[in-house]
Design a protein around this motif. Structure first.
Motif, PDB file in Angstrom:
ATOM      1  N   LEU A 129       3.397 -15.750 -24.892  1.00 55.57           N
ATOM      2  CA  LEU A 129       4.402 -16.184 -25.867  1.00 55.57           C
ATOM      3  C   LEU A 129       5.416 -17.132 -25.233  1.00 55.57           C
ATOM      4  CD1 LEU A 129       4.932 -12.736 -27.590  1.00 55.57           C
ATOM      5  CD2 LEU A 129       3.874 -14.742 -28.632  1.00 55.57           C
ATOM      6  N   ASP A 130       5.694 -16.947 -23.940  1.00 53.40           N
ATOM      7  CA  ASP A 130       6.627 -17.837 -23.240  1.00 53.40           C
ATOM      8  C   ASP A 130       5.937 -19.102 -22.739  1.00 53.40           C
ATOM      9  OD1 ASP A 130       8.831 -16.089 -23.533  1.00 53.40           O
ATOM     10  OD2 ASP A 130       8.121 -14.898 -21.839  1.00 53.40           O
ATOM     11  N   SER A 131       4.641 -18.981 -22.437  1.00 48.88           N
ATOM     12  CA  SER A 131       3.883 -20.126 -21.917  1.00 48.88           C
ATOM     13  C   SER A 131       2.563 -20.228 -22.674  1.00 48.88           C
ATOM     14  CB  SER A 131       3.627 -19.958 -20.416  1.00 48.88           C
ATOM     15  OG  SER A 131       4.829 -19.738 -19.703  1.00 48.88           O
ATOM     16  N   PRO A 132       2.570 -20.797 -23.873  1.00 51.10           N
ATOM     17  CA  PRO A 132       1.372 -20.824 -24.726  1.00 51.10           C
ATOM     18  C   PRO A 132       0.153 -21.480 -24.096  1.00 51.10           C
ATOM     19  CG  PRO A 132       3.328 -21.454 -25.967  1.00 51.10           C
ATOM     20  CD  PRO A 132       3.733 -21.413 -24.529  1.00 51.10           C
ATOM     21  N   LYS A 133       0.346 -22.362 -23.121  1.00 47.86           N
ATOM     22  CA  LYS A 133      -0.783 -23.079 -22.531  1.00 47.86           C
ATOM     23  C   LYS A 133      -1.342 -22.393 -21.290  1.00 47.86           C
ATOM     24  CE  LYS A 133       0.612 -27.630 -24.257  1.00 47.86           C
ATOM     25  NZ  LYS A 133       0.930 -29.034 -23.895  1.00 47.86           N
ATOM     26  N   ARG A 134      -0.730 -21.285 -20.887  1.00 51.23           N
ATOM     27  CA  ARG A 134      -1.208 -20.604 -19.697  1.00 51.23           C
ATOM     28  C   ARG A 134      -2.571 -19.966 -19.960  1.00 51.23           C
ATOM     29  NH1 ARG A 134       1.966 -16.556 -17.147  1.00 51.23           N
ATOM     30  NH2 ARG A 134       0.135 -15.340 -16.627  1.00 51.23           N
ATOM     31  N   GLU A 135      -3.343 -19.826 -18.893  1.00 51.37           N
ATOM     32  CA  GLU A 135      -4.624 -19.151 -18.995  1.00 51.37           C
ATOM     33  C   GLU A 135      -4.399 -17.654 -18.810  1.00 51.37           C
ATOM     34  OE1 GLU A 135      -9.031 -19.026 -16.820  1.00 51.37           O
ATOM     35  OE2 GLU A 135      -7.570 -20.596 -16.326  1.00 51.37           O
ATOM     36  N   VAL A 136      -4.756 -16.888 -19.806  1.00 55.64           N
ATOM     37  CA  VAL A 136      -4.522 -15.453 -19.774  1.00 55.64           C
ATOM     38  C   VAL A 136      -5.553 -14.767 -18.878  1.00 55.64           C
ATOM     39  CG1 VAL A 136      -4.454 -13.336 -21.146  1.00 55.64           C
ATOM     40  CG2 VAL A 136      -3.483 -15.449 -22.063  1.00 55.64           C
ATOM     41  N   ILE A 137      -5.077 -13.950 -17.956  1.00 53.33           N
ATOM     42  CA  ILE A 137      -5.968 -13.140 -17.129  1.00 53.33           C
ATOM     43  C   ILE A 137      -6.360 -11.905 -17.934  1.00 53.33           C
ATOM     44  CG2 ILE A 137      -6.157 -11.818 -14.988  1.00 53.33           C
ATOM     45  CD1 ILE A 137      -4.009 -13.644 -13.819  1.00 53.33           C
ATOM     46  N   ARG A 138      -7.656 -11.691 -18.084  1.00 55.31           N
ATOM     47  CA  ARG A 138      -8.102 -10.551 -18.891  1.00 55.31           C
ATOM     48  C   ARG A 138      -7.765  -9.234 -18.182  1.00 55.31           C
ATOM     49  NH1 ARG A 138     -11.873  -9.018 -22.471  1.00 55.31           N
ATOM     50  NH2 ARG A 138     -12.921 -11.018 -22.638  1.00 55.31           N
ATOM     51  N   LEU A 139      -6.933  -8.426 -18.838  1.00 57.12           N
ATOM     52  CA  LEU A 139      -6.657  -7.076 -18.370  1.00 57.12           C
ATOM     53  C   LEU A 139      -7.098  -6.043 -19.402  1.00 57.12           C
ATOM     54  CD1 LEU A 139      -3.082  -7.656 -16.882  1.00 57.12           C
ATOM     55  CD2 LEU A 139      -5.265  -7.633 -15.669  1.00 57.12           C
ATOM     56  N   PHE A 140      -7.500  -6.531 -20.584  1.00 56.47           N
ATOM     57  CA  PHE A 140      -7.954  -5.650 -21.659  1.00 56.47           C
ATOM     58  C   PHE A 140      -9.476  -5.594 -21.631  1.00 56.47           C
ATOM     59  CE2 PHE A 140      -8.925  -4.498 -26.081  1.00 56.47           C
ATOM     60  CZ  PHE A 140      -8.029  -3.459 -26.272  1.00 56.47           C
ATOM     61  N   PRO A 141     -10.080  -4.398 -21.728  1.00 53.08           N
ATOM     62  CA  PRO A 141     -11.544  -4.291 -21.630  1.00 53.08           C
ATOM     63  C   PRO A 141     -12.260  -5.103 -22.694  1.00 53.08           C
ATOM     64  CG  PRO A 141     -10.504  -2.133 -21.480  1.00 53.08           C
ATOM     65  CD  PRO A 141      -9.429  -3.094 -21.887  1.00 53.08           C
ATOM     66  N   GLU A 142     -13.391  -5.688 -22.316  1.00 57.03           N
ATOM     67  CA  GLU A 142     -14.152  -6.524 -23.238  1.00 57.03           C
ATOM     68  C   GLU A 142     -14.930  -5.700 -24.252  1.00 57.03           C
ATOM     69  OE1 GLU A 142     -17.614 -10.029 -23.150  1.00 57.03           O
ATOM     70  OE2 GLU A 142     -16.935  -9.068 -21.307  1.00 57.03           O
ATOM     71  N   ASP A 143     -15.388  -4.547 -23.826  1.00 54.46           N
ATOM     72  CA  ASP A 143     -16.245  -3.755 -24.698  1.00 54.46           C
ATOM     73  C   ASP A 143     -15.783  -2.306 -24.677  1.00 54.46           C
ATOM     74  OD1 ASP A 143     -18.229  -3.165 -26.460  1.00 54.46           O
ATOM     75  OD2 ASP A 143     -19.890  -3.778 -25.181  1.00 54.46           O
ATOM     76  N   ARG A 144     -16.344  -1.513 -25.561  1.00 53.25           N
ATOM     77  CA  ARG A 144     -15.931  -0.128 -25.721  1.00 53.25           C
ATOM     78  C   ARG A 144     -16.409   0.729 -24.558  1.00 53.25           C
ATOM     79  NH1 ARG A 144     -19.853   1.667 -30.732  1.00 53.25           N
ATOM     80  NH2 ARG A 144     -21.802   0.903 -29.876  1.00 53.25           N
ATOM     81  N   GLU A 145     -15.764   1.896 -24.405  1.00 50.27           N
ATOM     82  CA  GLU A 145     -16.126   2.815 -23.347  1.00 50.27           C
ATOM     83  C   GLU A 145     -17.048   3.913 -23.850  1.00 50.27           C
ATOM     84  OE1 GLU A 145     -12.236   4.046 -22.400  1.00 50.27           O
ATOM     85  OE2 GLU A 145     -11.810   2.345 -21.084  1.00 50.27           O
ATOM     86  N   LYS A 146     -17.023   4.198 -25.154  1.00 55.84           N
ATOM     87  CA  LYS A 146     -17.832   5.268 -25.723  1.00 55.84           C
ATOM     88  C   LYS A 146     -18.691   4.739 -26.868  1.00 55.84           C
ATOM     89  CE  LYS A 146     -14.781   9.114 -24.557  1.00 55.84           C
ATOM     90  NZ  LYS A 146     -14.147  10.366 -25.061  1.00 55.84           N
ATOM     91  N   LEU A 147     -19.824   5.364 -27.059  1.00 58.94           N
ATOM     92  CA  LEU A 147     -20.737   4.997 -28.129  1.00 58.94           C
ATOM     93  C   LEU A 147     -20.413   5.796 -29.387  1.00 58.94           C
ATOM     94  CD1 LEU A 147     -24.107   4.956 -26.159  1.00 58.94           C
ATOM     95  CD2 LEU A 147     -22.644   3.007 -26.722  1.00 58.94           C
ATOM     96  N   ASP A 148     -20.626   5.185 -30.543  1.00 58.58           N
ATOM     97  CA  ASP A 148     -20.430   5.874 -31.813  1.00 58.58           C
ATOM     98  C   ASP A 148     -21.710   6.608 -32.179  1.00 58.58           C
ATOM     99  OD1 ASP A 148     -17.751   5.040 -33.301  1.00 58.58           O
ATOM    100  OD2 ASP A 148     -18.443   3.327 -32.133  1.00 58.58           O
ATOM    101  N   LEU A 149     -21.614   7.925 -32.233  1.00 61.12           N
ATOM    102  CA  LEU A 149     -22.750   8.749 -32.642  1.00 61.12           C
ATOM    103  C   LEU A 149     -22.571   9.125 -34.108  1.00 61.12           C
ATOM    104  CD1 LEU A 149     -25.260  10.502 -32.182  1.00 61.12           C
ATOM    105  CD2 LEU A 149     -23.741  12.302 -31.309  1.00 61.12           C
TER     106      LEU A 149
END
Length: 547
Positions: A195-215
């Motif tokens: 939000l302070d630097s809109p052009k910055r490249e965000v370092i991914r710290l949030f997981p890309e995919d889920r940790e558990k499967l939906d049964l």
């Protein structure tokens, strides 16, 4: 210094977190959010493998006078003096100016606090503590002098002050700390910095995919029982499948599926979300383990009882939904002659998009959203005209109950999405009963209904239309009709669930944040970005759009 009678003693490990980052301390100790990542597991394993010469381990102490409690890794007696030891898996801090190795500030606070606890216990002064860094096999001494004691007391006072607050501290200015933090997926510091630097490249710290499967268990007469730390699903024909509890989330469809008390207790113990849906896909309820403390909900209540905040969030939400609807209609007709129905619908949605951002009340916003939805669904009959003979064509949107297979399928998917939104809200620690756009007029949770609007097109409409166009449905086998009502059969539900779960694993690139993630993870991310509207930095919620 002494703790008040009703004031909880501060864990010394919490002082370590406080020195590292005040936001981390607040999330862990005040909001009670704790995740064990690989670094945490590595640290635990190191403590289990400590050398045999250690004279005393797991020494738990507490001091109401100091206001702290903790468990010392080990203490040793050297020349009549007790010395507390802390074991860390990382590297020691190297001073570039003096060329010597030192303990990190957070480790200094921790071992000094242990020394002060031991002083009170043994009744003798402890002049130093030691920190062993396993990565470079180095032991560093920490003098417990008056300056260090003052630092510890100040840290305890700061911890008590933060406990009394409901407001999260700001994210740390030291970006390097965030990359090693287990709670980065909750804090989302990189997204706030965007939000302070809109052009910055965000370092991914949030997981890309889920940790558990939906049964999903939808078979008539199925029985779910416990076996050790696993769930066993038994079919009526005797077929069995075993699912480790740490790998799943559970959804039960229909009244004929049975869940044993022992299995339910395992789910509650392990924090496994269990959701119940009717045979037609309507959500009934759930057993979930909520995250976080009351502070999060107090902030939510404060924000969502402010009419100005609610209207601003509702405008963002409706804009995201209508623009995705518009893009989907344009995508479906790209490179083709557009009929009068489609041209009229596109104009109507664009008109609604423009006027929706000028409204002064939620009622006006509902009117424009309804106008766009009517135009949007008018196109579905044209998109499925070739499926008329197969019985899977839309005529118009109908529900409660759905009166044709296409609407039954779409309603089923909306029920699935609602379930996923409820779970995401609960996992994050918000209250699903307090929303900002939908009103509490039924048993449905308003905040879950709000969140659904962002994902209806991308997860439900596209999935339904895609399976129809691929001719995956047999009206006779996959649907059941009783009077005017149509719903999915057991075979149809299995097909629908498989297609929906595949769609949830599709990845897409967030247009503002810039990284890719699955739709499954995107739902949770959107809830966390919503929470930032009142407990962090606003501006990132409901920015995702269908490409």
């Amino acid at each position: 210094m002494s703790a008040a009678a009703d004031q909880p003693l501060t864990r010394i490990m919490a002082l370590h977190a406080l020195e590292y980052c005040e936001r981390l301390f607040f999330l862990e100790e005040v909001e009670e959010i704790r995740f064990a990542d690989q670094a945490v597991y590595d640290g635990r394993r190191l403590h289990e493998e400590m050398p045999e010469y250690i004279e005393l381990t797991n020494f738990t102490l507490e001091s109401p006078t100091l206001g702290i409690r903790g468990k010392v890794d080990c203490i040793r007696s050297v020349d009549g003096n007790w010395i507390p030891y802390e074991y860390k898996k990382g590297h020691a801090k190297k001073s570039s100016s003096r060329g010597i190795y030192e303990a990190w500030p957070s480790d200094e606070i921790q071992v000094a606090a242990y020394a002060m606890l031991l002083e009170e216990h043994f009744g003798q002064r402890i002049p130093e503590g030691k920190v062993y860094y396993a990565s470079d096999h180095r032991t560093v001494s920490v003098p417990v002098d008056e300056q260090m004691r003052s630092r510890v007391r100040q840290a305890i006072s700061r911890a008590e002050a933060l406990r009394a607050s409901t407001e999260r501290p700001h994210i740390t200015t030291n970006e390097r700390l965030c990359a090693r933090c287990s709670l980065a997926p909750v804090c989302l510091p990189e997204e706030e910095r965007l939000l302070d630097s809109p052009k910055r490249e965000v370092i991914r710290l949030f997981p890309e995919d889920r940790e558990k499967l939906d049964l999903h268990v939808a078979s008539h007469g199925a029985y779910i029982r416990r076996s050790g730390l696993s769930l066993v699903v038994e079919q009526r024909d005797g077929e069995k499948e075993v699912f480790p509890s740490e790998q799943i989330k559970l959804s039960i469809h229909g009244q004929s599926v049975q869940l044993s008390t022992q299995a339910l207790m395992l789910c509650a113990e392990k924090g496994i979300a269990v959701h119940w849906l009717t045979g037609g896909g309507n959500y009934i309820g759930s057993v979930t383990k909520a995250a976080g403390g009351v502070q999060r909900r107090l902030r939510q209540y404060k924000a969502l009882t402010d009419d100005a905040v609610k209207l601003a969030l509702a405008k963002k939400l409706v804009l995201a939904k209508m623009e995705s609807q518009l893009r989907y209609v344009l995508r479906c007709t790209r490179g083709k002659p557009r009929s009068n129905t489609v041209v009229t619908a596109v104009e109507a949605i664009r008109h609604a998009v423009s006027h929706s951002q000028k409204v002064k009340t939620t009622e006006e916003l509902l009117g424009w959203e309804g106008s766009a939805a009517k135009a949007y669904f008018a196109c579905f009959a044209e998109f499925t005209a070739d499926e008329l003979e197969a019985g899977m064509a839309f005529s118009h949107r109908n529900r409660r109950p759905p009166k044709d297979p296409a609407n039954a399928l779409l309603s089923f998917y909306y029920g699935m999405l609602y379930k996923d939104c409820v779970e995401a809200i609960t996992v994050v620690g918000l209250d699903p009963t307090i929303g900002f756009y939908h009103q509490p007029r039924s048993q449905a949770y308003p905040l879950a209904l709000d969140l659904m609007e962002i994902f209806r097109v991308s997860l439900c409409d596209i999935t339904a239309m895609g399976t129809i166009h691929r001719k995956q449905w047999d009206v006779e086998e996959d649907f059941t009709k009783a009077g005017d009502q149509v719903w999915l059969s057991e075979a149809g539900k299995k097909k629908a669930i498989a297609a929906y779960e595949r769609r949830k694993q599709d990845t897409w690139k967030h247009p503002v944040i810039g990284y890719s993630l699955s739709y499954d993870r995107a739902i949770e991310l959107e809830v966390r970005l919503l929470e930032k509207e009142w407990s962090g930095r606003p501006g990132l919620f409901a920015q995702s759009r269908l490409r």
